[in-house]
Motif scaffolding. Structure first.
Motif, short mmCIF file in Angstrom:
data_model
loop_
_atom_site.label_atom_id
_atom_site.label_comp_id
_atom_site.label_asym_id
_atom_site.label_seq_id
_atom_site.Cartn_x
_atom_site.Cartn_y
_atom_site.Cartn_z
N TYR A 1 0.81 -1.21 0.00
CA TYR A 1 0.00 0.00 0.00
C TYR A 1 0.85 1.27 0.00
O TYR A 1 0.64 2.16 -0.82
CB TYR A 1 -0.93 0.00 1.21
N VAL A 2 1.80 1.35 0.91
CA VAL A 2 2.65 2.53 1.02
C VAL A 2 3.79 2.50 0.01
O VAL A 2 4.08 3.50 -0.65
CB VAL A 2 3.22 2.64 2.46
N SER A 3 4.44 1.37 -0.13
CA SER A 3 5.66 1.32 -0.94
C SER A 3 5.40 1.63 -2.42
O SER A 3 6.27 2.18 -3.10
CB SER A 3 6.34 -0.05 -0.81
N ARG A 4 4.22 1.35 -2.92
CA ARG A 4 3.91 1.69 -4.31
C ARG A 4 3.80 3.21 -4.51
O ARG A 4 3.89 3.68 -5.65
CB ARG A 4 2.61 1.03 -4.75
N GLY A 5 3.57 3.92 -3.44
CA GLY A 5 3.41 5.37 -3.54
C GLY A 5 4.71 6.15 -3.49
O GLY A 5 4.69 7.39 -3.53
N ARG A 6 5.83 5.45 -3.45
CA ARG A 6 7.13 6.13 -3.50
C ARG A 6 7.52 6.26 -4.97
O ARG A 6 8.32 5.51 -5.51
CB ARG A 6 8.15 5.34 -2.68
N TYR A 7 6.95 7.27 -5.60
CA TYR A 7 7.02 7.41 -7.05
C TYR A 7 8.39 7.86 -7.55
O TYR A 7 8.76 7.53 -8.68
CB TYR A 7 5.98 8.43 -7.53
N LEU A 8 9.11 8.61 -6.75
CA LEU A 8 10.34 9.23 -7.24
C LEU A 8 11.33 8.22 -7.78
O LEU A 8 11.84 8.36 -8.90
CB LEU A 8 10.98 10.07 -6.13
N GLU A 9 11.61 7.18 -7.02
CA GLU A 9 12.59 6.18 -7.44
C GLU A 9 12.09 5.43 -8.68
O GLU A 9 12.89 5.00 -9.53
CB GLU A 9 12.87 5.20 -6.31
N GLN A 10 10.78 5.28 -8.80
CA GLN A 10 10.21 4.60 -9.96
C GLN A 10 10.40 5.44 -11.23
O GLN A 10 10.78 4.91 -12.29
CB GLN A 10 8.73 4.33 -9.72
N ILE A 11 10.15 6.73 -11.13
CA ILE A 11 10.33 7.62 -12.27
C ILE A 11 11.79 7.67 -12.70
O ILE A 11 12.10 7.57 -13.90
CB ILE A 11 9.83 9.04 -11.91
N ILE A 12 12.68 7.81 -11.74
CA ILE A 12 14.11 7.88 -12.05
C ILE A 12 14.57 6.61 -12.75
O ILE A 12 15.38 6.65 -13.68
CB ILE A 12 14.92 8.14 -10.77
N ARG A 13 14.09 5.47 -12.30
CA ARG A 13 14.47 4.19 -12.90
C ARG A 13 14.14 4.17 -14.40
O ARG A 13 14.97 3.75 -15.22
CB ARG A 13 13.76 3.05 -12.17
N PHE A 14 12.96 4.64 -14.77
CA PHE A 14 12.57 4.64 -16.18
C PHE A 14 13.26 5.75 -16.97
O PHE A 14 13.59 5.56 -18.14
CB PHE A 14 11.05 4.73 -16.30
N GLU A 15 13.46 6.89 -16.34
CA GLU A 15 14.17 7.97 -17.03
C GLU A 15 15.61 7.57 -17.35
O GLU A 15 16.12 7.91 -18.42
CB GLU A 15 14.16 9.24 -16.18
N ASN A 16 16.24 6.85 -16.44
CA ASN A 16 17.62 6.41 -16.68
C ASN A 16 17.71 5.46 -17.86
O ASN A 16 18.74 5.42 -18.56
CB ASN A 16 18.18 5.74 -15.42
N LEU A 17 16.67 4.70 -18.11
CA LEU A 17 16.68 3.73 -19.19
C LEU A 17 16.19 4.30 -20.52
O LEU A 17 16.72 3.99 -21.58
CB LEU A 17 15.84 2.51 -18.82
N PHE A 18 15.15 5.13 -20.46
CA PHE A 18 14.50 5.59 -21.69
C PHE A 18 14.71 7.07 -21.99
O PHE A 18 14.33 7.53 -23.08
CB PHE A 18 13.00 5.27 -21.63
N GLY A 19 15.28 7.80 -21.05
CA GLY A 19 15.50 9.23 -21.24
C GLY A 19 14.32 10.03 -20.73
O GLY A 19 13.16 9.66 -20.95
#
Length: 290
Positions: free
Chosen positions: A144-162
Protein backbone atom coordinates in the motif's frame (compact mmCIF):
# COMPACT_ATOMS: atom_id res chain seq x y z
CA UNK A 1 5.94 -8.73 -39.29
CA UNK A 2 7.42 -5.59 -37.75
CA UNK A 3 5.40 -4.45 -34.75
CA UNK A 4 5.48 -0.74 -33.88
CA UNK A 5 5.38 -0.73 -30.07
CA UNK A 6 4.85 2.90 -29.20
CA UNK A 7 4.31 3.20 -25.46
CA UNK A 8 3.66 1.55 -22.14
CA UNK A 9 1.80 3.25 -19.30
CA UNK A 10 3.60 1.74 -16.31
CA UNK A 11 1.64 3.14 -13.40
CA UNK A 12 0.52 3.94 -10.90
CA UNK A 13 -1.97 1.38 -9.69
CA UNK A 14 -5.37 2.80 -8.64
CA UNK A 15 -4.71 6.02 -10.55
CA UNK A 16 -7.25 5.84 -13.34
CA UNK A 17 -5.28 3.60 -15.69
CA UNK A 18 -8.30 1.40 -16.42
CA UNK A 19 -10.28 4.43 -17.56
CA UNK A 20 -7.33 5.61 -19.64
CA UNK A 21 -7.12 2.16 -21.24
CA UNK A 22 -10.84 2.12 -22.09
CA UNK A 23 -10.63 5.58 -23.66
CA UNK A 24 -7.45 5.04 -25.69
CA UNK A 25 -8.57 1.69 -27.05
CA UNK A 26 -11.25 3.56 -29.02
CA UNK A 27 -8.56 4.98 -31.32
CA UNK A 28 -8.65 3.10 -34.65
CA UNK A 29 -4.88 3.30 -35.11
CA UNK A 30 -4.00 1.86 -31.70
CA UNK A 31 -3.90 -1.77 -30.63
CA UNK A 32 -3.88 -2.62 -26.93
CA UNK A 33 -3.89 -6.09 -25.31
CA UNK A 34 -7.19 -7.95 -25.35
CA UNK A 35 -7.26 -7.77 -21.55
CA UNK A 36 -5.69 -4.87 -19.68
CA UNK A 37 -2.64 -5.72 -17.52
CA UNK A 38 -0.78 -8.65 -19.01
CA UNK A 39 1.84 -8.58 -16.21
CA UNK A 40 4.24 -9.92 -18.82
CA UNK A 41 7.14 -7.77 -17.65
CA UNK A 42 6.35 -8.16 -13.95
CA UNK A 43 6.50 -11.94 -13.79
CA UNK A 44 9.74 -13.69 -14.71
CA UNK A 45 7.99 -16.83 -15.96
CA UNK A 46 5.88 -14.84 -18.40
CA UNK A 47 8.82 -12.69 -19.56
CA UNK A 48 10.94 -15.76 -20.27
CA UNK A 49 8.38 -16.97 -22.81
CA UNK A 50 9.69 -14.31 -25.14
CA UNK A 51 8.67 -11.41 -27.32
CA UNK A 52 6.77 -13.46 -29.90
CA UNK A 53 4.67 -15.02 -27.16
CA UNK A 54 3.93 -11.55 -25.79
CA UNK A 55 2.37 -10.39 -29.04
CA UNK A 56 0.77 -13.72 -30.00
CA UNK A 57 -0.82 -14.33 -26.61
CA UNK A 58 -2.03 -10.90 -25.51
CA UNK A 59 -2.88 -9.04 -28.71
CA UNK A 60 -5.91 -10.13 -30.70
CA UNK A 61 -4.96 -8.25 -33.86
CA UNK A 62 -1.67 -7.98 -35.75
CA UNK A 63 -1.21 -5.03 -38.10
CA UNK A 64 2.15 -3.48 -38.94
CA UNK A 65 0.42 -0.20 -39.85
CA UNK A 66 -0.99 0.29 -36.34
CA UNK A 67 0.62 1.54 -33.15
CA UNK A 68 0.82 -0.92 -30.26
CA UNK A 69 0.83 -0.12 -26.57
CA UNK A 70 0.10 -1.47 -23.13
CA UNK A 71 -1.20 -0.09 -19.84
CA UNK A 72 -0.10 -2.06 -16.79
CA UNK A 73 0.47 -0.23 -13.47
CA UNK A 74 2.43 -3.15 -12.03
CA UNK A 75 5.48 -2.18 -14.06
CA UNK A 76 6.33 1.01 -12.19
CA UNK A 77 6.61 -0.74 -8.84
CA UNK A 78 8.35 -4.02 -9.64
CA UNK A 79 11.99 -3.10 -10.24
CA UNK A 80 12.87 -5.73 -12.85
CA UNK A 81 10.03 -4.62 -15.13
CA UNK A 82 11.90 -1.58 -16.45
CA UNK A 83 14.93 -3.57 -17.63
CA UNK A 84 12.72 -6.25 -19.14
CA UNK A 85 10.75 -3.65 -21.09
CA UNK A 86 14.00 -2.07 -22.26
CA UNK A 87 15.23 -5.47 -23.48
CA UNK A 88 12.19 -5.80 -25.75
CA UNK A 89 11.69 -2.17 -26.74
CA UNK A 90 14.84 0.02 -26.48
CA UNK A 91 13.03 3.10 -27.79
CA UNK A 92 9.70 3.55 -26.10
CA UNK A 93 7.43 6.23 -24.67
CA UNK A 94 6.70 5.74 -20.97
CA UNK A 95 3.68 7.19 -19.16
CA UNK A 96 3.08 7.59 -15.43
CA UNK A 97 -0.26 8.60 -13.93
CA UNK A 98 0.38 9.61 -10.33
CA UNK A 99 -2.24 9.85 -7.58
CA UNK A 100 -2.09 11.27 -4.08
CA UNK A 101 -0.16 8.39 -2.45
CA UNK A 102 -2.32 8.33 0.67
CA UNK A 103 -5.52 8.02 -1.36
CA UNK A 104 -3.84 5.53 -3.67
CA UNK A 105 -2.77 3.38 -0.72
CA UNK A 106 -6.29 3.35 0.71
CA UNK A 107 -7.85 2.51 -2.65
CA UNK A 108 -5.36 -0.35 -3.04
CA UNK A 109 -6.26 -1.57 0.45
CA UNK A 110 -9.99 -1.53 -0.36
CA UNK A 111 -9.37 -3.55 -3.53
CA UNK A 112 -7.36 -6.17 -1.61
CA UNK A 113 -10.03 -6.29 1.10
CA UNK A 114 -12.78 -6.60 -1.53
CA UNK A 115 -10.97 -9.63 -2.93
CA UNK A 116 -11.05 -11.31 0.47
CA UNK A 117 -7.27 -11.16 0.90
CA UNK A 118 -7.03 -8.49 3.60
CA UNK A 119 -8.31 -8.94 7.17
CA UNK A 120 -6.45 -6.11 8.92
CA UNK A 121 -7.66 -2.54 9.33
CA UNK A 122 -6.03 -0.02 7.01
CA UNK A 123 -4.12 1.58 9.87
CA UNK A 124 -2.76 -1.78 11.03
CA UNK A 125 -1.98 -2.97 7.50
CA UNK A 126 0.14 0.10 6.82
CA UNK A 127 2.04 -0.29 10.08
CA UNK A 128 2.99 -3.92 9.39
CA UNK A 129 3.49 -3.52 5.64
CA UNK A 130 7.28 -3.57 5.68
CA UNK A 131 7.27 -6.96 7.42
CA UNK A 132 4.73 -8.43 5.01
CA UNK A 133 6.58 -7.73 1.77
CA UNK A 134 8.80 -10.81 1.92
CA UNK A 135 7.31 -12.55 -1.12
CA UNK A 136 6.29 -11.67 -4.67
CA UNK A 137 2.68 -12.48 -3.83
CA UNK A 138 2.63 -10.17 -0.81
CA UNK A 139 4.28 -7.36 -2.77
CA UNK A 140 1.48 -7.59 -5.31
CA UNK A 141 -1.33 -7.38 -2.78
CA UNK A 142 -0.09 -5.59 0.35
CA UNK A 143 2.27 -2.88 -0.98
CA UNK A 144 0.00 0.00 0.00
CA UNK A 145 2.65 2.53 1.02
CA UNK A 146 5.66 1.32 -0.94
CA UNK A 147 3.91 1.69 -4.31
CA UNK A 148 3.41 5.37 -3.54
CA UNK A 149 7.13 6.13 -3.50
CA UNK A 150 7.02 7.41 -7.05
CA UNK A 151 10.34 9.23 -7.24
CA UNK A 152 12.59 6.18 -7.44
CA UNK A 153 10.21 4.60 -9.96
CA UNK A 154 10.33 7.62 -12.27
CA UNK A 155 14.11 7.88 -12.05
CA UNK A 156 14.47 4.19 -12.90
CA UNK A 157 12.57 4.64 -16.18
CA UNK A 158 14.17 7.97 -17.03
CA UNK A 159 17.62 6.41 -16.68
CA UNK A 160 16.68 3.73 -19.19
CA UNK A 161 14.50 5.59 -21.69
CA UNK A 162 15.50 9.23 -21.24
CA UNK A 163 13.56 11.98 -19.48
CA UNK A 164 12.13 13.25 -22.79
CA UNK A 165 10.45 9.90 -23.35
CA UNK A 166 8.81 9.77 -19.90
CA UNK A 167 5.53 11.64 -19.42
CA UNK A 168 4.10 12.41 -15.98
CA UNK A 169 0.35 12.91 -15.57
CA UNK A 170 -1.45 13.72 -12.32
CA UNK A 171 -4.59 11.74 -11.54
CA UNK A 172 -6.31 14.93 -10.35
CA UNK A 173 -5.78 16.56 -13.75
CA UNK A 174 -6.91 13.42 -15.56
CA UNK A 175 -10.18 13.40 -13.61
CA UNK A 176 -10.83 17.14 -13.83
CA UNK A 177 -9.83 17.67 -17.46
CA UNK A 178 -9.94 14.26 -19.09
CA UNK A 179 -10.15 15.50 -22.68
CA UNK A 180 -7.09 17.74 -22.39
CA UNK A 181 -4.98 15.03 -20.74
CA UNK A 182 -6.01 12.26 -23.16
CA UNK A 183 -5.42 14.53 -26.15
CA UNK A 184 -1.98 15.37 -24.74
CA UNK A 185 -1.16 11.67 -24.27
CA UNK A 186 -2.42 10.92 -27.78
CA UNK A 187 0.01 13.48 -29.17
CA UNK A 188 2.85 12.24 -26.94
CA UNK A 189 2.59 8.66 -28.19
CA UNK A 190 2.39 9.75 -31.83
CA UNK A 191 -1.26 9.18 -32.69
CA UNK A 192 -3.49 11.50 -34.70
CA UNK A 193 -6.23 13.48 -32.98
CA UNK A 194 -9.39 11.51 -32.29
CA UNK A 195 -12.89 12.28 -31.03
CA UNK A 196 -12.97 9.93 -28.03
CA UNK A 197 -15.95 9.18 -25.85
CA UNK A 198 -14.66 10.61 -22.57
CA UNK A 199 -17.63 9.49 -20.47
CA UNK A 200 -16.01 6.12 -19.79
CA UNK A 201 -15.65 5.42 -16.08
CA UNK A 202 -13.93 2.21 -15.01
CA UNK A 203 -13.35 0.58 -11.62
CA UNK A 204 -15.91 2.57 -9.64
CA UNK A 205 -16.46 1.63 -5.99
CA UNK A 206 -17.75 -1.93 -5.79
CA UNK A 207 -18.03 -5.04 -3.68
CA UNK A 208 -18.53 -8.75 -4.34
CA UNK A 209 -22.01 -10.12 -4.87
CA UNK A 210 -20.89 -13.60 -3.82
CA UNK A 211 -18.11 -14.25 -1.32
CA UNK A 212 -17.96 -17.85 -2.51
CA UNK A 213 -17.28 -16.76 -6.08
CA UNK A 214 -14.85 -14.10 -4.87
CA UNK A 215 -12.81 -16.66 -2.95
CA UNK A 216 -12.94 -19.07 -5.88
CA UNK A 217 -11.41 -16.40 -8.16
CA UNK A 218 -8.76 -14.91 -5.90
CA UNK A 219 -7.70 -17.70 -3.54
CA UNK A 220 -6.13 -21.09 -4.07
CA UNK A 221 -8.64 -23.93 -3.78
CA UNK A 222 -9.11 -27.50 -4.96
CA UNK A 223 -12.17 -26.74 -7.08
CA UNK A 224 -10.30 -24.15 -9.12
CA UNK A 225 -7.39 -26.55 -9.55
CA UNK A 226 -9.68 -29.32 -10.84
CA UNK A 227 -11.47 -27.02 -13.26
CA UNK A 228 -8.14 -25.60 -14.39
CA UNK A 229 -6.87 -29.06 -15.30
CA UNK A 230 -9.97 -29.67 -17.39
CA UNK A 231 -9.40 -26.49 -19.43
CA UNK A 232 -6.07 -26.71 -21.30
CA UNK A 233 -6.06 -23.15 -22.66
CA UNK A 234 -4.57 -20.70 -20.16
CA UNK A 235 -5.74 -17.77 -22.26
CA UNK A 236 -9.32 -19.03 -22.13
CA UNK A 237 -9.05 -19.50 -18.36
CA UNK A 238 -7.73 -15.94 -17.95
CA UNK A 239 -10.65 -14.55 -19.95
CA UNK A 240 -13.20 -16.61 -17.99
CA UNK A 241 -11.76 -15.52 -14.64
CA UNK A 242 -11.80 -11.89 -15.72
CA UNK A 243 -15.42 -12.09 -16.82
CA UNK A 244 -16.43 -13.88 -13.62
CA UNK A 245 -14.69 -11.23 -11.55
CA UNK A 246 -16.48 -8.41 -13.37
CA UNK A 247 -19.86 -10.16 -13.20
CA UNK A 248 -19.47 -10.68 -9.46
CA UNK A 249 -19.16 -6.96 -8.70
CA UNK A 250 -21.94 -4.68 -7.56
CA UNK A 251 -21.87 -0.95 -6.74
CA UNK A 252 -20.89 -0.06 -3.20
CA UNK A 253 -20.62 3.08 -1.13
CA UNK A 254 -17.11 4.46 -1.20
CA UNK A 255 -15.37 4.09 2.16
CA UNK A 256 -14.03 7.46 3.30
CA UNK A 257 -10.67 7.65 5.05
CA UNK A 258 -10.51 9.60 8.31
CA UNK A 259 -8.69 12.94 7.85
CA UNK A 260 -6.60 12.47 10.98
CA UNK A 261 -5.41 9.09 9.71
CA UNK A 262 -4.68 10.61 6.29
CA UNK A 263 -2.53 13.26 7.91
CA UNK A 264 -0.71 10.74 10.08
CA UNK A 265 0.12 8.47 7.12
CA UNK A 266 1.23 11.45 5.03
CA UNK A 267 3.56 12.76 7.74
CA UNK A 268 4.95 9.32 8.56
CA UNK A 269 5.53 7.94 5.06
CA UNK A 270 5.21 10.58 2.35
CA UNK A 271 6.07 14.09 3.55
CA UNK A 272 9.73 14.12 2.47
CA UNK A 273 8.97 11.91 -0.54
CA UNK A 274 6.49 14.44 -1.92
CA UNK A 275 8.82 17.38 -1.37
CA UNK A 276 11.52 15.63 -3.42
CA UNK A 277 9.02 14.46 -6.04
CA UNK A 278 7.64 17.98 -6.45
CA UNK A 279 11.12 19.32 -7.11
CA UNK A 280 11.85 16.52 -9.57
CA UNK A 281 8.76 16.74 -11.77
CA UNK A 282 8.13 20.48 -11.43
CA UNK A 283 4.44 20.07 -10.65
CA UNK A 284 2.38 21.55 -7.82
CA UNK A 285 1.51 18.76 -5.38
CA UNK A 286 0.12 20.99 -2.64
CA UNK A 287 -3.28 19.25 -2.85
CA UNK A 288 -1.59 16.03 -1.73
CA UNK A 289 -0.20 17.54 1.45
CA UNK A 290 -1.89 17.66 4.84
Amino acid sequence: MIINMGFICVGAQKAGTSTLHDILMQHPDLILPELKETHHFRDEEKFNQGKNHYFDYYFKRRNQNKLYGEIDPEYSYFENSANRIKAYFPNLKIIFVLRNPVDRAHSHYLMTKRRGLETLSFDKAVKVEEHRLSSHYNRIHFSYVSRGRYLEQIIRFENLFGADNVKIVLFDDFVMNTKFIVDDITKFIGLSEYDYDYQVKSNSASESRSKFLRDFIYQSNELKTLIGKAIPSKKFKDIVMHKLSQANLKPANKEILNNDLKKDIYNTYFKHELENLENKIGMDLSKWKY
